[in-house]
Structures are given as structure tokens and as C-alpha cells.
Design a protein around this motif. Structure first.
Motif: not given
Length: 530
Positions: A503, A505-507
Motif C-alpha cells: 500500500a 508503494w501505491w501511495s
């Protein structure tokens, strides 16, 4: 003295007209949020046992007392509502009052509006008085909205009005603080920074008084501690509100006296003149413009990290005085080390929220240069739009990162020095884990500055939404998909085994996309003329 207040009434009406739309969102949030918490109580806690379990769980982690104040009585809806909103409610009521007073005093002098107003039949203290009265009225409106809505929803009127007076009292006293700092600071951002620093110290001192056993006396060194001593739903004590009222009036008179000691457009804290010719370039100019907030926030984060570390070091004595925690350890439900890391995780999360505030403030400050018509002069030179905005974006990203590493390192070192051994590297890594969420908040601010600067306040509203969802979503039994909309909720738990960084990395990817969109938007749009 009466002549010095000539024109206060017309200036007040003018200020209300200017600020109505700015104050309305604050008032709506204060009217709706307590009502939601009060109405949701029966579904959240079908039995008294559920409320007792929550209160015992909260007592196991002193971080909640440090951050949110004591949960004195969760067995009633008004007691739960008080715990839910007391600290954040006081903090944001104070912040609303600070911004209101500064906007109509120091900021109006910076923009030249005050000079036009003072050229009429206006007394020397009329602008200051109108700004203070507006902030007092807004603070009173906050308290009345909270009290009336809760009373109509079924809360005991005495407790509802006690909670409202807690918020009103905090607002009016920090309106007085802002009136004083408006005379000290040479520009609006200095005045706001000084007032916000007083607010932060007050919040921290109050937290220390709530965290340590037998340290209630510390509360009397903090205006927020005075307001907390009203104890809505428990004691409903009106005397601390009178103390806040007297302090606010005293600060108002002090601010009026300081105003008579300075020249128009200048603060009592002088600014150093700049060089006759500038050779620093955009990077140097950006660093100079943001030097004060960078130093202020850096010192504040360092102090917060150190204080939080000292508090962590005293956890053994706190746990020893808590029968519920002793029972958990005795039955091996949790070890003292696990409880300490849980405490630290909450503190680092709060530091992450503060880091996001730093980044957003630095990013949005760039638009102030445009709003105050200085960007036109800078861009009249052979300078591209991207070269103009890039230094601010880099500072907005780098400053929170440096601050988080610094304060988490201070937290780990101070904790070890004070008696609670922690893995300092893990504490720092937990601070680094907050960075993708912080950068996402900065990315939103940069995108708004680039494409829709008139909507830049949405960056602050989104951060408040993330804060409330992260800290209170689980208590309100919010669905997991809703919780996941807050990047601070999905921050990796470094202290746990098998840390999931997906999560984060997605942010990070989303933050980079927003920053790129903001840069492209600023390159394409016209400068805003005010």
C-alpha cells in the motif's frame, strides 16, 4: 479609549461579509460531527460491557490520553462524544480563531487593505477589536452549535453546554494569543507561526498532564488544560471557562498596548533587510522565503520527538499503575515490549500527520507569492514556469522527510536514555514508512496549486478527513474499504512481523502522479490576478 475604537462596528460587519464563506465550513463540521458521534453511540455499543471494554483498551495505551485526552466515561453517549471531539475540537477551534484574527490584522497590513481602511474615520484599535470580536463570535457560534445540536439529540443540556463552552473557551483565548502575535510578527506567516507554536506547546503540556499518573497539576500551565478541566459529562465545572474568558480579555488589552508601541506595517520583532541585489537564484530565494517555517517546524518536530521519547521511557511506571495492563501482562495477552511499540506507533503516526501539515503549508505558500503579485515580477525575468515552481515542490517533499527522520531518531534515542529500550532503527524506519502518506498529501496540495488554486483549502479538508478516519474509524466500526481510503491507515507496521509495503508503494506512485499533474497544470494555466 472610546475614540480608539471608533469604526469597530462597520469594520466588524465588513469582516463578517468577507469571512462568512470561510467560516461556514468550520461551523458545519462542528455542528455535524458531534451529532454523528452521539447518534452512532447506541449502534456502536449495544451494551455497557462493550463500552467498558473500549475504555479498558484505551487505558492500556497511554498514547490515547496523550493525543485525545482522558476517556473519563464511555458508558454514556455524551461521555463518548466528549472523548471523541474534545482535543481535536479544541485544537481546530483555536486554529480557526488564530487564522481569523491574523487575517484581519497582520495579513491586511501586508496586502495594503488596512491602509485603505485606516484612511477613513477609524480608531487606532478598531481593526484589532473587530478581528477579535469576529473570532469571539465564531468561537461562540461553534460552542452553541455543538451544545444545541447535542441537546436536541437527547444529551443532558448541562453536559452539552459544558462541551460547547470547552470549545468556545479555547477559541476565545487563542484569539487573544493571535492578537498578541499579530503585533510581534513582521508578516502574517510569522504571526501565525508564533500563535501556532503556542497552541502546539499548550497541546503538548496538556498531554503530559493527562499521561502521567498524579500529574494533573500540569494542566494549569496550559489553556487547553484549563478547558479540559471543565470535564463535560463528568463534572460540568463552569469555573475554568471564566478563567479562559478573563485570560482572553487580558490578552486583548495586552495586544492593544503592543499595537500602540509599533509602527504601521511593522512588527515588534524586526526583519533583517535583504541585499540590494539578489544573486541567489530561485533555489536560494525559495530557501530564504521558507527559512522561518523550516526552522520552526524542524525545532518543533525535534522537541516533539524528544518529549515523546521521554514519555515512552516512563511507560513502565504508567503500566504499573494501570490494573488492566497488569492483568494483560499477567495473562500473557501482551508483553510490555509489545505495548510500548504500540504506543510508539501511535506517536509516530501523529508525527506523520504533523509532517503532512508541514508539506502542505510549504506547497500552498507558493500560491501566496502569486496572490500577492510577486510572481509576476519573478516571471518577467527569463525564467520558465517549471524553474519557478520546482524548488518549492522539492522543499515541500524534502522538508517533511528530513523532519520525520529527525524526530523519530530523537524519539528512539530519548526513549532508550530514559529507561525503555527500543530498537532505534525500527523507530526511524517507522517514521520513514509514514513518508508515502505524507507525500500523497503534498501531492494533492501541489496538484491544486497547479490546476485549481481557488480550491487549495481542499488539501487541508482532505488531511482532516484522513486524520479523523485513521484515529477514529476503528472506534466507529467503519468498514475496511473506507478505512483504506486514508493513506495513514495503510502505513506499514514496521514493529510487526511480515511488514507489507504494498500500500505504501501505491501511495508513492499516486503522490508522484499528482506532483507531475500539478507541475503540468502550473505550466499551462494563467497567473491568478486578484
Amino acid at each position: 479609549m472610546i475614540q480608539a475604537l471608533t469604526g469597530t462596528g462597520p469594520l466588524l460587519r465588513h469582516a463578517i461579509g468577507l469571512d462568512f464563506r470561510k467560516l461556514l465550513p468550520w461551523l458545519l463540521i462542528f455542528a455535524v460531527f458531534p451529532l454523528i458521534a452521539f447518534s452512532a453511540y447506541p449502534s456502536l455499543f449495544p451494551s455497557q460491557a462493550d463500552a467498558v471494554v473500549l475504555q479498558s483498551t484505551l487505558s492500556a495505551n497511554p498514547a490515547f490520553s496523550l493525543l485525545f485526552g482522558p476517556a473519563t466515561d464511555l458508558s454514556t453517549a455524551i461521555g463518548f462524544t466528549t472523548w471523541r471531539i474534545q482535543m481535536f475540537g479544541m485544537f481546530f477551534a483555536a486554529l480557526m480563531a488564530i487564522l481569523t484574527v491574523t487575517r484581519h490584522t497582520r495579513a491586511s497590513e501586508d496586502t495594503g487593505q488596512a491602509e485603505l481602511l485606516d484612511s477613513g474615520v477609524v480608531g487606532r484599535h478598531a481593526r484589532l477589536a473587530s478581528a477579535l470580536v469576529l473570532a469571539w463570535l465564531a468561537s461562540a457560534a461553534v460552542g452553541l452549535l455543538v451544545a444545541v445540536t447535542l441537546a436536541f439529540a437527547g444529551a443532558p443540556p448541562s453536559s452539552a453546554y459544558a462541551l460547547g463552552s470547552m470549545l468556545t473557551g479555547t477559541g476565545i483565548v487563542f484569539a487573544g494569543v493571535a492578537a498578541v502575535t499579530a503585533q510581534l510578527g513582521s508578516v502574517a506567516r510569522v504571526a501565525n507561526t508564533l500563535a501556532a507554536t503556542v497552541l502546539g506547546i499548550s497541546y503538548l503540556v496538556r498531554g503530559l498532564g493527562d499521561t502521567f499518573p498524579g500529574a494533573d497539576w500540569i494542566l494549569w500551565f496550559s489553556p487547553m488544560g484549563w478547558a479540559e478541566s471543565i470535564r463535560p459529562s463528568a463534572e460540568n465545572n463552569p469555573w475554568p471557562f471564566l478563567l479562559l474568558l478573563v485570560a482572553s480579555i487580558g490578552l486583548a488589552f495586552w495586544a492593544a498596548w503592543l499595537s500602540s508601541q509599533r509602527d504601521f506595517g511593522l512588527g515588534l520583532i524586526p526583519t533583517r533587510p535583504g541585499p540590494a541585489r539578489g544573486r541567489v537564484g530561485m533555489w536560494g530565494l525559495t530557501a530564504k522565503l521558507n527559512r522561518l517555517p523550516l526552522w520552526t517546524w524542524g525545532v518543533n518536530l525535534l522537541v516533539l520527538g524528544s518529549v515523546f521519547g521521554l514519555v515512552t521511557g516512563a511507560l513502565s511506571s504508567v503500566f504499573a499503575s494501570n490494573p488492566f495492563v497488569k492483568q494483560m501482562i499477567a495473562f500473557r495477552v501482551a508483553t510490555e515490549e509489545q505495548l510500548a511499540y504500540g504506543f510508539v506507533e501511535v506517536l509516530v503516526l501523529l508525527l506523520g500527520i504533523i509532517g503532512a501539515v508541514v508539506g502542505i503549508q510549504l506547497a500552498l505558500r507558493f500560491y501566496a507569492e502569486e496572490e500577492e503579485r510577486r510572481s509576476e515580477w519573478v516571471l518577467s525575468a527569463p525564467l520558465s514556469r517549471l524553474s519557478h515552481v520546482a524548488p518549492t515542490v522539492v522543499v515541500s517533499v524534502a522538508a517533511p522527510a528530513a523532519g520525520m527522520i529527525l524526530c523519530s531518531l530523537a524519539l528512539g534515542i530519548a526513549s532508550n536514555m530514559s529507561g525503555t529500550p527500543l530498537d532505534v532503527w525500527k523507530v526511524v524506519l517507522q517514521g520513514i514508512a509514514e513518508l508515502p502518506a505524507i507525500w500523497l498529501a503534498v501531492g494533492v496540495a501541489v496538484a491544486l496549486v497547479g490546476w485549481a488554486p481557488q480550491l487549495r483549502s481542499l488539501a487541508w479538508l482532505l488531511l482532516v478527513y484522513w486524520l479523523l478516519l485513521t484515529f477514529f474509524g476503528q472506534v466507529l466500526k467503519a468498514p475496511e474499504w473506507l478505512m483504506d481510503t486514508s493513506p495513514f491507515h495503510v502505513v506499514p507496521h514496521v514493529f510487526s512481523d511480515g511488514t507489507d509495503w504494498g500500500a505504501a508503494w501505491w501511495s508513492l506512485v499516486l503522490a508522484a502522479a499528482l506532483v507531475a499533474a500539478g507541475l503540468d497544470g502550473y505550466r499551462r494555466r494563467d497567473l491568478v490576478c486578484t
